[in-house]
Design a protein around this motif. Structure first.
Motif, PDB file in Angstrom:
ATOM      1  N   ASP A 296      38.961 -15.877 -16.385  1.00  0.00           N
ATOM      2  CA  ASP A 296      40.018 -16.165 -15.785  1.00  0.00           C
ATOM      3  C   ASP A 296      41.341 -16.329 -17.282  1.00  0.00           C
ATOM      4  N   THR A 297      41.633 -15.286 -17.868  1.00  0.00           N
ATOM      5  CA  THR A 297      42.854 -15.139 -19.695  1.00  0.00           C
ATOM      6  C   THR A 297      43.279 -13.588 -18.096  1.00  0.00           C
ATOM      7  N   LEU A 298      44.176 -13.186 -19.232  1.00  0.00           N
ATOM      8  CA  LEU A 298      44.752 -12.182 -18.421  1.00  0.00           C
ATOM      9  C   LEU A 298      45.755 -11.634 -19.741  1.00  0.00           C
ATOM     10  N   VAL A 299      45.418 -10.193 -19.463  1.00  0.00           N
ATOM     11  CA  VAL A 299      45.918  -9.108 -20.944  1.00  0.00           C
ATOM     12  C   VAL A 299      47.414  -8.810 -20.746  1.00  0.00           C
ATOM     13  N   PRO A 300      48.638  -9.686 -21.114  1.00  0.00           N
ATOM     14  CA  PRO A 300      49.777  -8.986 -20.713  1.00  0.00           C
ATOM     15  C   PRO A 300      49.801  -7.697 -20.796  1.00  0.00           C
ATOM     16  N   PRO A 301      51.141  -6.933 -19.760  1.00  0.00           N
ATOM     17  CA  PRO A 301      51.665  -5.252 -20.750  1.00  0.00           C
ATOM     18  C   PRO A 301      52.138  -5.754 -21.750  1.00  0.00           C
ATOM     19  N   VAL A 302      52.164  -4.461 -22.251  1.00  0.00           N
ATOM     20  CA  VAL A 302      52.754  -3.982 -23.371  1.00  0.00           C
ATOM     21  C   VAL A 302      54.096  -3.207 -23.551  1.00  0.00           C
ATOM     22  N   SER A 303      54.607  -3.132 -22.666  1.00  0.00           N
ATOM     23  CA  SER A 303      56.550  -3.059 -21.989  1.00  0.00           C
ATOM     24  C   SER A 303      56.011  -2.810 -20.160  1.00  0.00           C
ATOM     25  N   THR A 304      57.260  -2.832 -19.961  1.00  0.00           N
ATOM     26  CA  THR A 304      57.287  -3.442 -17.904  1.00  0.00           C
ATOM     27  C   THR A 304      59.169  -2.630 -18.089  1.00  0.00           C
ATOM     28  N   SER A 305      58.948  -1.606 -17.267  1.00  0.00           N
ATOM     29  CA  SER A 305      60.170  -1.540 -16.812  1.00  0.00           C
ATOM     30  C   SER A 305      60.504  -1.199 -15.333  1.00  0.00           C
ATOM     31  N   ALA A 306      61.075  -1.019 -14.733  1.00  0.00           N
ATOM     32  CA  ALA A 306      61.370  -0.711 -13.242  1.00  0.00           C
ATOM     33  C   ALA A 306      60.428   0.826 -13.156  1.00  0.00           C
ATOM     34  N   GLU A 307      60.277   1.359 -13.985  1.00  0.00           N
ATOM     35  CA  GLU A 307      59.873   2.274 -13.033  1.00  0.00           C
ATOM     36  C   GLU A 307      58.075   2.542 -13.894  1.00  0.00           C
ATOM     37  N   GLN A 308      58.012   1.879 -14.727  1.00  0.00           N
ATOM     38  CA  GLN A 308      56.575   1.369 -14.677  1.00  0.00           C
ATOM     39  C   GLN A 308      55.497   0.454 -15.842  1.00  0.00           C
ATOM     40  N   VAL A 309      54.977  -0.232 -15.300  1.00  0.00           N
ATOM     41  CA  VAL A 309      54.281  -1.686 -16.714  1.00  0.00           C
ATOM     42  C   VAL A 309      52.939  -1.019 -17.044  1.00  0.00           C
ATOM     43  N   VAL A 310      53.139  -1.299 -18.148  1.00  0.00           N
ATOM     44  CA  VAL A 310      51.913  -0.217 -18.905  1.00  0.00           C
ATOM     45  C   VAL A 310      51.210  -1.596 -19.699  1.00  0.00           C
ATOM     46  N   PHE A 311      49.587  -1.415 -19.795  1.00  0.00           N
ATOM     47  CA  PHE A 311      48.447  -2.102 -20.203  1.00  0.00           C
ATOM     48  C   PHE A 311      48.404  -0.902 -21.175  1.00  0.00           C
ATOM     49  N   GLU A 312      47.936  -2.124 -22.297  1.00  0.00           N
ATOM     50  CA  GLU A 312      46.473  -0.898 -23.698  1.00  0.00           C
ATOM     51  C   GLU A 312      45.995  -2.339 -23.871  1.00  0.00           C
ATOM     52  N   PHE A 313      44.845  -1.390 -23.942  1.00  0.00           N
ATOM     53  CA  PHE A 313      43.064  -2.754 -24.624  1.00  0.00           C
ATOM     54  C   PHE A 313      42.119  -1.570 -24.983  1.00  0.00           C
ATOM     55  N   ALA A 314      40.768  -2.281 -25.703  1.00  0.00           N
ATOM     56  CA  ALA A 314      40.139  -1.489 -26.291  1.00  0.00           C
ATOM     57  C   ALA A 314      39.290  -1.618 -25.687  1.00  0.00           C
ATOM     58  N   LEU A 315      37.987  -0.555 -25.766  1.00  0.00           N
ATOM     59  CA  LEU A 315      36.528  -0.770 -24.940  1.00  0.00           C
ATOM     60  C   LEU A 315      35.825   0.192 -25.463  1.00  0.00           C
ATOM     61  N   GLU A 316      34.421  -1.049 -25.790  1.00  0.00           N
ATOM     62  CA  GLU A 316      32.916  -0.470 -26.471  1.00  0.00           C
ATOM     63  C   GLU A 316      32.028   0.617 -25.559  1.00  0.00           C
ATOM     64  N   THR A 317      31.900   1.268 -26.110  1.00  0.00           N
ATOM     65  CA  THR A 317      31.043   2.130 -25.315  1.00  0.00           C
ATOM     66  C   THR A 317      29.487   2.612 -26.523  1.00  0.00           C
ATOM     67  N   ARG A 318      28.895   2.305 -24.971  1.00  0.00           N
ATOM     68  CA  ARG A 318      27.283   2.634 -25.623  1.00  0.00           C
ATOM     69  C   ARG A 318      26.989   3.802 -24.433  1.00  0.00           C
ATOM     70  N   VAL A 319      25.435   3.930 -25.151  1.00  0.00           N
ATOM     71  CA  VAL A 319      25.108   5.334 -24.003  1.00  0.00           C
ATOM     72  C   VAL A 319      23.411   4.001 -23.881  1.00  0.00           C
ATOM     73  N   ASP A 320      23.232   4.180 -22.393  1.00  0.00           N
ATOM     74  CA  ASP A 320      22.052   4.336 -21.847  1.00  0.00           C
ATOM     75  C   ASP A 320      20.787   4.446 -21.730  1.00  0.00           C
ATOM     76  N   LYS A 321      19.680   4.071 -21.081  1.00  0.00           N
ATOM     77  CA  LYS A 321      18.732   4.743 -21.460  1.00  0.00           C
ATOM     78  C   LYS A 321      19.097   6.188 -20.596  1.00  0.00           C
ATOM     79  N   ALA A 322      19.475   6.485 -19.594  1.00  0.00           N
ATOM     80  CA  ALA A 322      19.375   7.177 -18.575  1.00  0.00           C
ATOM     81  C   ALA A 322      20.454   8.422 -19.055  1.00  0.00           C
ATOM     82  N   GLY A 323      21.384   8.150 -21.129  1.00  0.00           N
ATOM     83  CA  GLY A 323      22.214   9.317 -20.810  1.00  0.00           C
ATOM     84  C   GLY A 323      23.590   9.024 -20.062  1.00  0.00           C
ATOM     85  N   ALA A 324      23.973   7.819 -19.756  1.00  0.00           N
ATOM     86  CA  ALA A 324      25.003   7.911 -19.015  1.00  0.00           C
ATOM     87  C   ALA A 324      26.121   7.021 -20.101  1.00  0.00           C
TER      88      ALA A 324
END
Length: 89
Positions: free
Chosen positions: A27-55
């Protein structure tokens, strides 16, 4: 500590007057980092990990769904916190 990646989502030609937000958790929202008539941009960081199958699996409060089928919600209208609108997605 898991490696992180910066994710940028660009919504091109957004519907005028309709708010957008990326969902974080239930129930939380990430606001856009920039907004214009042409585009809305979102940026955020994600963690990565490799599972047992190598994905590579994306992790973080912005990702939804099971490990093998992760996705990100871009909410619009009332789901993006806009009160007086007919849009709900």
């Amino acid at each position: 500590m898991s490696p992180t990646i910066r994710l940028r989502i660009v919504v091109r030609n957004p519907v005028p007057g309709v708010a957008l937000g990326v969902q974080r958790g239930r129930d939380t929202l990430v606001p856009p980092v920039s907004t214009s008539a042409e585009q809305v941009v979102f940026e955020f960081a994600l963690e990565t990990r490799v599972d047992k199958a190598g994905a590579t699996v994306l992790r973080g409060p912005e990702v939804q769904g099971p490990a093998a089928a992760r996705f990100v919600y871009v909410n619009a209208g009332t789901y993006a916190g806009q009160g007086a609108t007919q849009w709900s997605r």
